[in-house]
Design an enzyme around this catalytic site. Structure first.
Site, PDB file in Angstrom:
ATOM      1  N   TYR A   5     -23.599  10.568  18.704  1.00  0.00           N
ATOM      2  CA  TYR A   5     -22.379  10.977  17.999  1.00  0.00           C
ATOM      3  C   TYR A   5     -22.300  12.500  17.900  1.00  0.00           C
ATOM      4  CZ  TYR A   5     -19.377  11.826  13.908  1.00  0.00           C
ATOM      5  OH  TYR A   5     -18.429  12.298  13.046  1.00  0.00           O
ATOM      6  N   LEU A  13      -9.840  10.369   5.613  1.00  0.00           N
ATOM      7  CA  LEU A  13      -9.310  11.726   5.428  1.00  0.00           C
ATOM      8  C   LEU A  13      -7.815  11.765   5.719  1.00  0.00           C
ATOM      9  CD1 LEU A  13      -9.676  14.766   4.974  1.00  0.00           C
ATOM     10  CD2 LEU A  13     -10.354  14.961   7.387  1.00  0.00           C
ATOM     11  N   ALA A  51      -8.595  11.789  14.056  1.00  0.00           N
ATOM     12  CA  ALA A  51      -8.883  10.461  14.628  1.00  0.00           C
ATOM     13  C   ALA A  51     -10.175  10.498  15.437  1.00  0.00           C
ATOM     14  CB  ALA A  51      -7.728  10.015  15.510  1.00  0.00           C
TER      15      ALA A  51
HETATM   16  N1  LIG Z   1     -16.325  10.184   7.185  1.00  0.00           N
HETATM   17  C1  LIG Z   1     -17.301  11.069   7.209  1.00  0.00           C
HETATM   18  O1  LIG Z   1     -18.280  10.967   6.430  1.00  0.00           O
HETATM   19  C2  LIG Z   1     -17.256  12.246   8.161  1.00  0.00           C
HETATM   20  C3  LIG Z   1     -18.309  13.165   8.159  1.00  0.00           C
HETATM   21  C4  LIG Z   1     -18.259  14.271   9.030  1.00  0.00           C
HETATM   22  C5  LIG Z   1     -17.167  14.420   9.878  1.00  0.00           C
HETATM   23  N2  LIG Z   1     -16.161  13.489   9.866  1.00  0.00           N
HETATM   24  C6  LIG Z   1     -15.037  13.665  10.780  1.00  0.00           C
HETATM   25  O2  LIG Z   1     -13.841  13.598  10.041  1.00  0.00           O
HETATM   26  C7  LIG Z   1     -12.825  12.966  10.810  1.00  0.00           C
HETATM   27  C8  LIG Z   1     -12.139  11.890   9.980  1.00  0.00           C
HETATM   28  O3  LIG Z   1     -13.093  10.911   9.574  1.00  0.00           O
HETATM   29  P1  LIG Z   1     -12.636   9.644   8.703  1.00  0.00           P
HETATM   30  O4  LIG Z   1     -13.852   9.164   7.982  1.00  0.00           O
HETATM   31  O5  LIG Z   1     -11.404   9.982   7.933  1.00  0.00           O
HETATM   32  O6  LIG Z   1     -12.284   8.599   9.841  1.00  0.00           O
HETATM   33  P2  LIG Z   1     -11.882   7.036   9.688  1.00  0.00           P
HETATM   34  O7  LIG Z   1     -11.620   6.701   8.249  1.00  0.00           O
HETATM   35  O8  LIG Z   1     -12.911   6.228  10.411  1.00  0.00           O
HETATM   36  O9  LIG Z   1     -10.503   6.966  10.458  1.00  0.00           O
HETATM   37  C9  LIG Z   1     -10.496   7.058  11.847  1.00  0.00           C
HETATM   38  C10 LIG Z   1      -9.053   7.166  12.294  1.00  0.00           C
HETATM   39  O10 LIG Z   1      -9.045   7.302  13.723  1.00  0.00           O
HETATM   40  C11 LIG Z   1      -8.075   6.399  14.229  1.00  0.00           C
HETATM   41  N3  LIG Z   1      -8.413   6.002  15.595  1.00  0.00           N
HETATM   42  C12 LIG Z   1      -9.513   5.359  16.033  1.00  0.00           C
HETATM   43  N4  LIG Z   1      -9.431   5.136  17.358  1.00  0.00           N
HETATM   44  C13 LIG Z   1      -8.238   5.659  17.763  1.00  0.00           C
HETATM   45  C14 LIG Z   1      -7.561   5.733  19.007  1.00  0.00           C
HETATM   46  N5  LIG Z   1      -8.077   5.203  20.123  1.00  0.00           N
HETATM   47  N6  LIG Z   1      -6.358   6.334  19.051  1.00  0.00           N
HETATM   48  C15 LIG Z   1      -5.796   6.851  17.935  1.00  0.00           C
HETATM   49  N7  LIG Z   1      -6.379   6.798  16.727  1.00  0.00           N
HETATM   50  C16 LIG Z   1      -7.591   6.208  16.644  1.00  0.00           C
HETATM   51  C17 LIG Z   1      -8.113   5.227  13.276  1.00  0.00           C
HETATM   52  O11 LIG Z   1      -6.913   4.491  13.435  1.00  0.00           O
HETATM   53  P3  LIG Z   1      -6.810   2.917  13.098  1.00  0.00           P
HETATM   54  O12 LIG Z   1      -6.533   2.823  11.628  1.00  0.00           O
HETATM   55  O13 LIG Z   1      -5.697   2.469  13.956  1.00  0.00           O
HETATM   56  O14 LIG Z   1      -8.155   2.318  13.461  1.00  0.00           O
HETATM   57  C18 LIG Z   1      -8.213   5.953  11.935  1.00  0.00           C
HETATM   58  O15 LIG Z   1      -6.940   6.376  11.518  1.00  0.00           O
HETATM   59  C19 LIG Z   1     -13.487  12.486  12.092  1.00  0.00           C
HETATM   60  O16 LIG Z   1     -13.168  13.367  13.139  1.00  0.00           O
HETATM   61  C20 LIG Z   1     -14.972  12.551  11.798  1.00  0.00           C
HETATM   62  O17 LIG Z   1     -15.735  12.844  12.947  1.00  0.00           O
HETATM   63  C21 LIG Z   1     -16.172  12.419   9.027  1.00  0.00           C
END
Ligand SMILES: NC(=O)c1ccc[n+]([C@@H]2O[C@H](COP(=O)([O-])OP(=O)(O)OC[C@H]3O[C@@H](n4cnc5c(N)ncnc54)[C@H](OP(=O)(O)O)[C@@H]3O)[C@@H](O)[C@H]2O)c1
Length: 276
Positions: free
Chosen positions: A127, A14, A61
Site C-alpha cells: 500500500y 473523508l 478515492a
Molecule cells: N482512512 C485512513 O485512516 C487513511 C489514512 C491515511 C491516508 N488515507 C488516505 O485518505 C484518502 C481517503 O481515505 P478514506 O478512509 O476516506 O477512504 P474510504 O472511506 O475507504 O473511501 C474510499 C472512497 O473511494 C471510492 N472508490 C473506491 N474505488 C473507486 C473507483 N474504482 N472509482 C472511484 N471511486 C472509488 C469509494 O467509493 P464507493 O463508495 O463507491 O466504494 C469511496 O468513496 C485515501 O486516499 C487514503 O489513502 C486514509
C-alpha cells in the site's frame, strides 16, 4: 453558487465530511458516483473533469483490497485524475499516506526525529509503495499540486470509521508497537478546505503554481500514539494488545511544521479529541 470543487471518493470517510463542509463554505460541490467517475475506467475521469471544469479537485478515492486495486485504482487511477485536473487547469489536492515512509525514523545524529516532507520515501508495504508511486505521478502531471500525507482517520460518534469499529470489536487485537498520528476526518476536511482558501489567495497574487503549497505536506493529528492505546482511548477501556506482523511501518510520525506555518488551524491531536 460558488466555484466548483470536485471531490473524488465523496462517499468515503473523508469524502463525506469534505462534501458537507465544502457546501457549507460556499463551494458548488461535485461528488460523482462510481458510475460517473470510476478510477478503473480512466475515460470516465477524463470525460467528467472535462465537462465539469472544476476550479479545484480533492482526490480522496482509493481502494486497497488487492494488488490489482493498488496498481489500477491507486496508481493508474490517480494519474488519470491528475492529468484530467491539469488539462482543466484545476487546482489539485491529492490525499496520500504516512505509509510512504518505512517506520524506521530518520536520525541525523541527534536521535530519531519525525519524517519531514523532503525526506526520501522508503515504503515497505505494498500500500505504501502504491501511494508513493501515486504521489510521483501526481507531481509529474501537476507540479503545483499539494500532496497531503495524513495518518489514521477517525469518524464521529454518529458516523464512526473503521478505527472505531475495530476498537469496539471484542475479538480484535491491536498493535502495541505501531505508532501513528491519528486525527478526525472532519478536522482534516476543515484543514483541506482552508488549504484551498490559501490556493485561492495564491491565484489572486498571480501565483498560479501555488508556490508555497506545492508538493508534499504533512497534515495529521499532533499526538503520536500506538494503535493499542488509540483503541483504548476509543473503547474507553483495555483492549487485547499484540505485536504487528512483519512489513508494517512501525513509526511514521510526521513533522507538521510546514502545515503549522501554512494553515490557520490544525487537526486536533488524539489526546484533545479523546482525552480518555
Ligand atoms: N482512512 C485512513 O485512516 C487513511 C489514512 C491515511 C491516508 N488515507 C488516505 O485518505 C484518502 C481517503 O481515505 P478514506 O478512509 O476516506 O477512504 P474510504 O472511506 O475507504 O473511501 C474510499 C472512497 O473511494 C471510492 N472508490 C473506491 N474505488 C473507486 C473507483 N474504482 N472509482 C472511484 N471511486 C472509488 C469509494 O467509493 P464507493 O463508495 O463507491 O466504494 C469511496 O468513496 C485515501 O486516499 C487514503 O489513502 C486514509
Amino acid at each position: 453558487v460558488g466555484r466548483t470543487l470536485l471531490v473524488t471518493g465523496g462517499t468515503g470517510l473523508l469524502g463525506r465530511r469534505l462534501v458537507r463542509q465544502a457546501a457549507e463554505r460556499g463551494w458548488a460541490v461535485l461528488a460523482p458516483t462510481r458510475h460517473q467517475l470510476d478510477l478503473l475506467r480512466p475515460g470516465t475521469v477524463v470525460d467528467l473533469v472535462a465537462a465539469a471544469r472544476p476550479a479545484a479537485v480533492i482526490h480522496t478515492a482509493y481502494a486497497k483490497a488487492s494488488q490489482d486495486d493498488l496498481d489500477r485504482v491507486v496508481v493508474a487511477g490517480t494519474e488519470a485524475v491528475a492529468r484530467a485536473a491539469a488539462a482543466a487547469g484545476a487546482r489539485l489536492v491529492h490525499l496520500s499516506s504516512d505509509t510512504v515512509f518505512s517506520g524506521a525514523l530518520p536520525d541525523d545524529g541527534d536521535g530519531p526525529r519525525p519524517w519531514r516532507e523532503d525526506d526520501p520515501t522508503d515504503a515497505i508495504s505494498a500500500y505504501g509503495r502504491a501511494k508513493d508511486q501515486a504521489e510521483r505521478r501526481v507531481l509529474a502531471a501537476v507540479p503545483g499540486a499539494t500532496v497531503v500525507r495524513t495518518s489514521l482517520l477517525l469518524g464521529d460518534p454518529d458516523d464512526p470509521g473503521p478505527q472505531e469499529l475495530l476498537a469496539r470489536d471484542p475479538a480484535a487485537t491491536h498493535w502495541a508497537d505501531c505508532h501513528r498520528q491519528p486525527c478526525s476526518a472532519a478536522d482534516l476536511a476543515t484543514a483541506l478546505l482552508d488549504l484551498l482558501d490559501l490556493l485561492d489567495l495564491a491565484d489572486q497574487d498571480g501565483d498560479r503554481d501555488g508556490g508555497r503549497v506545492a508538493g508534499p505536506l504533512h497534515l495529521a493529528g499532533a499526538d503520536v500514539v500506538d494503535r493499542a492505546t488509540l483503541a483504548e482511548l476509543i473503547a474507553g477501556g483495555p483492549v487485547r494488545r499484540t505485536s504487528s506482523p512483519p512489513g508494517i511501518p512501525l513509526d511514521t510520525r510526521l513533522d507538521l511544521t510546514r502545515a503549522r506555518d501554512l494553515l490557520p488551524r490544525m487537526p486536533r491531536g488524539i489526546r484533545s479529541l479523546l482525552p480518555g
